[in-house]
Design a protein around this motif. Structure first.
Motif, PDB file in Angstrom:
ATOM      1  N   HIS A 180       0.840  -1.197   0.000  1.00  0.00           N
ATOM      2  CA  HIS A 180       0.000   0.000   0.000  1.00  0.00           C
ATOM      3  C   HIS A 180       0.878   1.252   0.000  1.00  0.00           C
ATOM      4  CE1 HIS A 180      -3.262   2.671   1.003  1.00  0.00           C
ATOM      5  NE2 HIS A 180      -2.514   3.168   1.970  1.00  0.00           N
ATOM      6  N   GLN A 181       0.437   2.299  -0.694  1.00  0.00           N
ATOM      7  CA  GLN A 181       1.194   3.557  -0.716  1.00  0.00           C
ATOM      8  C   GLN A 181       0.454   4.606   0.103  1.00  0.00           C
ATOM      9  OE1 GLN A 181       1.248   4.268  -4.914  1.00  0.00           O
ATOM     10  NE2 GLN A 181       2.707   2.632  -5.329  1.00  0.00           N
ATOM     11  N   SER A 182       1.064   5.022   1.211  1.00  0.00           N
ATOM     12  CA  SER A 182       0.423   6.068   2.028  1.00  0.00           C
ATOM     13  C   SER A 182       0.575   7.404   1.315  1.00  0.00           C
ATOM     14  CB  SER A 182       1.108   6.177   3.382  1.00  0.00           C
ATOM     15  OG  SER A 182       1.302   4.913   3.945  1.00  0.00           O
ATOM     16  N   GLN A 183      -0.399   8.282   1.487  1.00  0.00           N
ATOM     17  CA  GLN A 183      -0.269   9.627   0.908  1.00  0.00           C
ATOM     18  C   GLN A 183      -0.252  10.667   2.015  1.00  0.00           C
ATOM     19  OE1 GLN A 183      -2.911  12.006   1.036  1.00  0.00           O
ATOM     20  NE2 GLN A 183      -4.423  10.643   1.948  1.00  0.00           N
ATOM     21  N   GLY A 184       0.182  11.860   1.694  1.00  0.00           N
ATOM     22  CA  GLY A 184       0.110  12.989   2.625  1.00  0.00           C
ATOM     23  C   GLY A 184      -0.301  14.185   1.796  1.00  0.00           C
ATOM     24  N   ARG A 185      -1.293  14.895   2.201  1.00  0.00           N
ATOM     25  CA  ARG A 185      -1.879  16.006   1.439  1.00  0.00           C
ATOM     26  C   ARG A 185      -2.154  15.577  -0.010  1.00  0.00           C
ATOM     27  NH1 ARG A 185       0.306  22.110   0.025  1.00  0.00           N
ATOM     28  NH2 ARG A 185      -1.708  23.090   0.146  1.00  0.00           N
TER      29      ARG A 185
ATOM     30  N   GLU B 274       7.033   4.609   3.261  1.00  0.00           N
ATOM     31  CA  GLU B 274       7.427   3.528   2.344  1.00  0.00           C
ATOM     32  C   GLU B 274       8.684   3.919   1.559  1.00  0.00           C
ATOM     33  OE1 GLU B 274       3.919   4.618   1.825  1.00  0.00           O
ATOM     34  OE2 GLU B 274       3.258   3.246   3.370  1.00  0.00           O
ATOM     35  N   CYS B 275       9.736   4.222   2.309  1.00  0.00           N
ATOM     36  CA  CYS B 275      10.948   4.763   1.687  1.00  0.00           C
ATOM     37  C   CYS B 275      11.724   3.637   0.988  1.00  0.00           C
ATOM     38  CB  CYS B 275      11.798   5.439   2.761  1.00  0.00           C
ATOM     39  SG  CYS B 275      13.200   6.261   2.049  1.00  0.00           S
ATOM     40  N   TRP B 276      11.432   3.443  -0.244  1.00  0.00           N
ATOM     41  CA  TRP B 276      12.041   2.359  -1.043  1.00  0.00           C
ATOM     42  C   TRP B 276      12.236   2.877  -2.455  1.00  0.00           C
ATOM     43  CZ3 TRP B 276      11.550  -0.856  -5.270  1.00  0.00           C
ATOM     44  CH2 TRP B 276      12.195  -2.107  -5.221  1.00  0.00           C
ATOM     45  N   SER B 277      13.424   2.643  -2.988  1.00  0.00           N
ATOM     46  CA  SER B 277      13.725   3.176  -4.312  1.00  0.00           C
ATOM     47  C   SER B 277      13.792   2.061  -5.342  1.00  0.00           C
ATOM     48  CB  SER B 277      15.074   3.899  -4.272  1.00  0.00           C
ATOM     49  OG  SER B 277      15.484   4.205  -5.586  1.00  0.00           O
TER      50      SER B 277
END
Ligand code: DGJ
Length: 749
Positions: free
Chosen positions: A439-444, A486-489
């Motif tokens: 899942h990808q969390s969002q902010g604003r 989700e700090c992944w590159s």
């Protein structure tokens, strides 16, 4: 200033007129810390500082003797697990699973000036005489890793800048799991710990507590230095205050995840660590590769916290900030954000700009909402092309119109972000930081572009350079409105994912470096939802930062007061906004809003057309005042006099270098009935000089009298409002009208 090496005793003494920093090679070859504090005499032998008492349950380095236990000696860069049980400065995971290392002194060099840190912001020198740098070369023989510990001693002020660099000269890869910029072991724990903490819209509030056995720390794991905590802490003696006593400030020149920690052991010694937060940090160091930590700056003084702040201000203003704007007074701006939010078109903007020009404002800044499909938070980020429905001539056309009015034009960007509803995301969905299948969390409603990837930074550089190259843009506000999740590159292999957070910040610095080099006269203001990245790292590129989204004058007293402990007034973005205020709905006098904002870069963030004619006149006077005194306000020596965290009255002042002029800001939050008389003791004046004191702002230059500097500093400036007009007509019971949120500005010349 001198760095002396005593070969016989293997001791280093770094000293200038203010401080001494003494360290020595320990019997096992590690580096030991002997002393950091007020300057002491240079001599051959400081071995008395190596205190070693055999203690039960201790673990010892040498077979058959109970002297050297690393847990009980003060060190320069401690490691864990080989007789030291405190939190270490470094942790290296090796192929066999071990995390033990043993960095021993190999050699050292002393060079004039200060070397650059590759890819990282750092303090600098302009002439070699300004500083000397000691590089200690240590080696861990088992892994073949060399560690360079850098110490730059500045000629002026009690300043030492530190960093560490690791080079893998071995034949096997290792993982750096922790690599702090600074480790300082102090011999006791008689300190107050001060941190600067808060949240969105209440950044950098001063929090003080006594150091205690155990660990106290602040940090960020959000990908930016954060609203919550600042990469700056102070240890001060409990009896020290703003004007006297021992204080050490620790500041990290970095904008990402950080940790600042003090560990007091049960023998009451203190270990301070500062650097990249080890949580989520895992940097693979292949043979031949190197890793440079960010810089940490320590300032020692025995003359209290104002003196410490003044030292940081001078250093960060003159030898951290760079470029065209470093020494220049800052333009008075108007920003349309709180005037229109995203509800604007060109006509509306021009009306705001025209009124601003008429009032004397010099720079018009167009904030969020001018590009792509951006009409609200949910769309457009990443598409840095003007919306021509709103701005028919694009940015080029609008900027020309503003220039033709006789003002400069400034523009908002949020370079690191993308909305899913954008052309950029549709073209490059893999350019965001996200974990596959998760899942990808969002902010604003937005996502974070993977700035660890060069092609992403290149793309954003090209889009921004296109606009800046084709329009007369004199100012850029660089915003950043969400924390990283989700700090992944997608560009890094599994065993390098722990590098992503730091590589991201290196990408931010790279883009800043490229833009500021290509557009050297553009004034950059950093911003991250207000003050989430108000840190020394960004000051290297952007000499000013938007201190907080909270523009209420009363709230700002605390925010700007807290910010001033480390950061110069010329760096503190501060605006006059509408009343009632949009963040707290408080109504404050227009004069108080300006009297607070003028101790900053100063600007307006409202539609001046909505003010009454009287208020519009007042604004003109405020701008005249600011134009006349901004050099002094932004670059003078700043003193905190009364803290908003301790009472109803706040006061601060600036003094010119030659002490011929000063400006005092006095603020009272709540009014009261039948209030006591108040006097304010000033600081930094010439005791023998006579100062003519005038009250500016609403008082319009009212003469208060002439006073000697010593009178103003020791007897104090009378701040009681004694004007007869303040008494209610017909009442003589000592009732005083006054008002809440009152303020006064005194000019001394
Ligand atoms: C947050 C900033 O702090 C504000 O000043 C404004 O620029 C908004 N972002 C725009 O989205």
């Amino acid at each position: 200033m001198s760095i002396v090496f005593n070969e016989k005793n293997q001791t280093f003494h770094l000293f200038n007129s203010e401080i001494s920093y003494i360290m020595a090679v320990l019997p096992n070859g590690n580096m030991g810390q002997y002393y950091f504090g007020k300057r002491i005499h240079e001599k051959d032998d400081y071995s008395c500082f190596l205190e070693m008492v055999p203690r039960s349950m201790g673990s010892y380095v040498f077979e058959g003797e109970r002297t050297l236990s690393l847990e009980h000696v003060k060190q320069e860069y401690g490691v864990y697990g080989s007789s030291d049980y405190r939190f270490p400065a470094v942790e290296i995971l090796q192929e066999n699973g071990s995390r033990i290392s043993d960095f021993c002194y190999k050699s050292h060099t002393v060079t004039a000036g200060k070397p650059k840190l590759k890819g990282l912001p750092a303090t600098y020198t302009e002439k070699d005489e300004e500083a000397e740098t000691l590089t200690l070369l240590l080696e861990d023989k088992v892994t073949g890793i060399e560690l360079e510990l850098l110490y730059t001693l500045f000629a002026e002020g009690g300043i030492i800048a530190r960093s560490a660099r690791f080079v893998n000269h071995g034949s096997r890869p290792v993982h750096l799991l922790k690599a702090m910029s600074l480790c300082l072991d102090l011999p006791d724990c008689e300190y107050d710990w001060i941190q600067f903490s808060g949240a969105w819209a209440r950044e950098r509030h001063v929090k003080t507590r006594r150091l205690e056995q155990g660990i106290q720390s602040v940090g960020s794991m959000r990908g930016h230095s954060s609203h919550e905590h600042n990469p700056f802490i102070i240890l001060k003696r409990p009896t020290a205050d703003e004007f006297q006593g021992e204080v050490i400030g620790f500041s990290l020149v970095y904008s990402g995840n950080f940790l600042a920690q003090a560990e007091v052991d049960t023998h009451d010694t203190t270990r301070v660590l500062m650097g990249i937060h080890p949580e989520c940090f895992d940097w693979k160091l292949d043979p031949g590769e190197d890793f440079q930590t960010p810089e940490a700056v320590m300032v020692y003084t025995d003359r209290g916290m104002n003196d410490m702040s003044q030292t940081f201000h001078r250093l960060y203003q003159k030898r951290l900030a760079r470029g065209y704007w470093r020494d220049r007074v800052r333009p008075i701006l108007i920003n349309n954000w709180e005037a229109t939010y995203m509800d604007f078109n060109e006509e509306k903007l021009l009306r705001i700009a025209e009124k601003a020009k008429e009032s004397g404002i010099e720079l018009f800044v167009l904030d969020d909402g001018w590009f792509g499909a951006r009409r609200n938070d949910t769309a457009g980020l990443g598409d840095w092309k003007a919306n021509t429905d709103l701005l028919p001539g694009g940015i080029t056309g609008l900027a020309r119109k503003i220039e033709e009015m006789g003002m400069k034009f400034g523009l908002w960007f949020e370079p690191e972000m993308v909305n899913k509803n954008s052309d950029l995301y549709r073209a490059h969905p893999d350019w965001i930081l996200a974990v596959p299948e998760r899942h990808q969390s969002q902010g604003r409603y937005q996502h974070v572009l993977d700035f660890s990837r060069k092609e992403v930074v290149d793309y954003i550089y090209d889009s921004m350079a296109e606009i800046l190259g084709n329009a007369e843009v004199s100012y850029v506000k660089w915003d950043m409105n969400r924390s990283i999740t989700e700090c992944w590159s997608a560009a890094l292999p599994a065993d390098r994912q722990g590098e992503t957070f730091h590589r991201y910040i290196l990408g931010v610095y790279d883009l800043y470096e490229r833009l500021t080099s290509a557009f050297p006269k553009v004034l950059f203001e950093s911003c991250a939802s207000g003050g989430a990245r108000f840190d020394p790292g960004l000051l290297y590129y952007a000499p000013q930062g938007w201190a907080s989204d909270d523009s209420d004058a009363v709230e700002r007293l605390k925010i700007q007061y807290g910010t001033s402990y480390c950061y110069p007034i010329s760096s503190i973005g501060a605006h006059v906004s509408a009343s009632p205020n949009h963040q707290v709905m408080r109504s404050t006098p227009l004069s108080t809003r300006a009297n607070v904002a003028c101790f900053g870069t100063f600007g307006y963030e409202l539609d001046l057309n909505r003010l009454t004619p009287e208020e519009q006149e007042e604004v003109k006077h405020q701008i005249e005042f600011m134009k006349k005194y901004r050099g002094l306000l932004q670059f003078g020596t700043f003193y905190r006099l009364k803290s908003p965290f301790e009472g109803n009255i706040t006061a601060w002042m600036v003094v010119s270098q030659d002490r011929s002029k000063a400006i005092v800001g006095w603020y009272r939050v709540l009014n009261g009935a039948n209030m006591p008389y108040t006097r304010l003791k000033l600081h930094g004046l010439d005791p023998d000089r006579m100062y003519a004191v005038r009250e500016e702002g609403e008082a319009n230059g009212k003469i208060c009298g002439s006073f000697y500097g010593d009178e103003l500093m020791h007897a104090g400036l009378i701040t009681t409002d004694t004007s007869a007009g303040d008494l209610l007509p017909g009442l003589n019971q000592g009732l005083h009208l006054g008002r809440d949120f009152d303020s006064r500005i005194f000019v001394l010349e």
